[in-house]
Write an enzyme that holds these catalytic residues in place. Structure first.
Site, mmCIF file in Angstrom:
data_model
loop_
_atom_site.group_PDB
_atom_site.id
_atom_site.type_symbol
_atom_site.label_atom_id
_atom_site.label_comp_id
_atom_site.label_asym_id
_atom_site.label_seq_id
_atom_site.Cartn_x
_atom_site.Cartn_y
_atom_site.Cartn_z
ATOM 1 N N ASP A 83 0.812 -1.211 0.000
ATOM 2 C CA ASP A 83 0.000 0.000 0.000
ATOM 3 C C ASP A 83 0.846 1.262 0.000
ATOM 4 O O ASP A 83 2.024 1.254 0.342
ATOM 5 C CB ASP A 83 -0.954 0.020 1.197
ATOM 6 C CG ASP A 83 -0.227 0.029 2.536
ATOM 7 O OD1 ASP A 83 0.763 -0.714 2.681
ATOM 8 O OD2 ASP A 83 -0.641 0.781 3.439
ATOM 9 N N GLU A 146 0.108 -1.298 5.588
ATOM 10 C CA GLU A 146 1.205 -0.890 6.475
ATOM 11 C C GLU A 146 1.053 0.570 6.884
ATOM 12 O O GLU A 146 1.298 0.936 8.039
ATOM 13 C CB GLU A 146 2.548 -1.114 5.769
ATOM 14 C CG GLU A 146 3.768 -0.916 6.654
ATOM 15 C CD GLU A 146 4.357 0.490 6.611
ATOM 16 O OE1 GLU A 146 5.354 0.731 7.313
ATOM 17 O OE2 GLU A 146 3.820 1.353 5.880
#
Length: 375
Positions: A83, A146
């Site tokens: 991400d 994350e």
């Protein structure tokens, strides 16, 4: 052995796949297809998606069998997160005229955090395969979410992993630099409920929630508490007409500390001041505390640090062990019993429109990973 053009083109391709946190599906599908077509065992970690249902994907795990003299060696995990932060949709990357950097067009972040790490892993596998290099069994772990709380790493299904040491390709500082410690991190959100009344006709009948909040803040220790601990209030919201004694004030704050005891003590302090203020004025306190990071500080005898330091010594790299106050997937992996450190991925100015990839450092970082898995 590293194919510079291929590695850079791989990075350019990855950053153009949108994957803002909770929307990693595009990158997950890309990786599932890419590694499956190479004949590896590839699985999507369904348990991680169940634990983080807001994401449209789960962690991706790739199993690469060992080869040659190292086939029976301990499994090594290479990890990067899929991400990116906002604004990260529609990234348009380009190489600067001097050939030193990859940048975005300035309307979005670049996504080197952490597409650089993913591109490194892909290039490492390609070099190993093309050159038939001996290496231990490898597991590639690509995580979700994350940037919004290390959710994928904390939620990883460890039953799917054999490796007990991991190199997280999501740091800075170039070859030789490793993140070996990080903080506890607490999010404190809530609201103070007072009592509304007319501010002109009957102010004495009301309880001002913002006054209560102000009393609590005035008595809190904030910002730098000690060498290990910080506290910040990021949001206080109270929106009423000036002729109304405000009933509700909401707030959001954080406590982070490299020292678990100091962090817990500070958390108790700020909640204690909120409780004292609400009691004093007869208001009500509602709050919630979530811990999104767990402190770790690897000692020098830790196996993952020992392996990394030996590699640095062999190749004349100056080892620099850093303790950082931010979060990486190392926190989640360590929490799950996997010894991990974060290594440089070649990016800088992360989370900013000025984010860029330092091309030479990116390539040098690939080389250090190759040394780690072939020696």
């Amino acid at each position: 052995m590293i194919n510079k053009a291929r590695a850079i083109n791989q990075f350019l391709e990855l950053v153009q796949i949108d994957s803002v946190s909770y929307n990693e599906r595009g990158v997950a599908d890309y990786l599932l297809k890419y590694f499956s077509e190479l004949g590896y065992e590839v699985v999507e970690d369904k348990k991680s998606n169940e634990k983080v249902p807001s994401s449209n994907a789960g962690n991706v795990i790739v199993k690469v069998p060992g080869k040659g003299a190292l086939v029976q060696a301990d499994t090594i995990i290479l990890e990067a997160h899929m991400d990116t932060v906002e604004p990260g949709v529609g990234v348009k990357p380009s190489i600067t005229e001097d050939g030193k950097y990859v940048v975005s067009d300035g309307t979005t972040i670049l996504g080197a955090d952490d597409k650089a790490g993913i591109a490194q892993i892909i290039e490492v596998e390609a070099v190993l395969r093309e050159n038939k290099l001996d290496h231990p069994p490898l597991e590639f772990l690509f995580t979700i979410c994350e940037e919004v709380g290390i959710y994928g790493a904390f939620a990883v299904d460890t039953d799917l992993l054999e490796g007990k040491i991991a190199f997280v390709l999501d740091g800075g500082g170039g070859p030789g630099t490793a993140v070996i410690g990080g903080p506890d991190y607490y999010d404190i959100t809530g609201r103070i409920i007072g009592k509304a009344s007319h501010a002109g006709a009957a102010p004495d009948l009301g309880i001002s929630s913002i006054q209560v909040m102000s009393e609590a803040i005035a008595n809190m220790k904030l910002l730098k508490i000690d060498e290990d601990t910080t506290t910040n209030i990021g949001k206080v919201v109270c929106d009423y007409p000036t002729n109304v004694v405000p009933e509700i004030t909401t707030f959001a704050m954080e406590v982070r500390s490299l020292n678990p005891e100091s962090g817990k003590k500070q958390l108790e302090h700020v909640i204690g001041e909120l409780k004292k203020a609400t009691t004093k004025f007869g208001a009500t306190l509602e709050y919630d505390v979530t811990q999104s990071l767990h402190a770790y500080h690897h000692q020098e005898d830790n196996p993952v640090i020992q392996k990394y330091r030996k590699m640095c010594a062999r190749h004349n790299l100056e080892y620099k062990g850093k303790v950082m106050r931010g979060g990486t997937d190392v926190s989640g992996l360590t929490f799950n019993g996997i010894d991990a450190i974060a290594l440089s991925a070649g990016g800088e100015n992360g989370h900013e429109l000025q984010e860029r990839l330092i091309i030479d450092e990116f390539l040098e970082d690939i080389q250090q990973v190759l040394w780690l898995v072939t020696e």
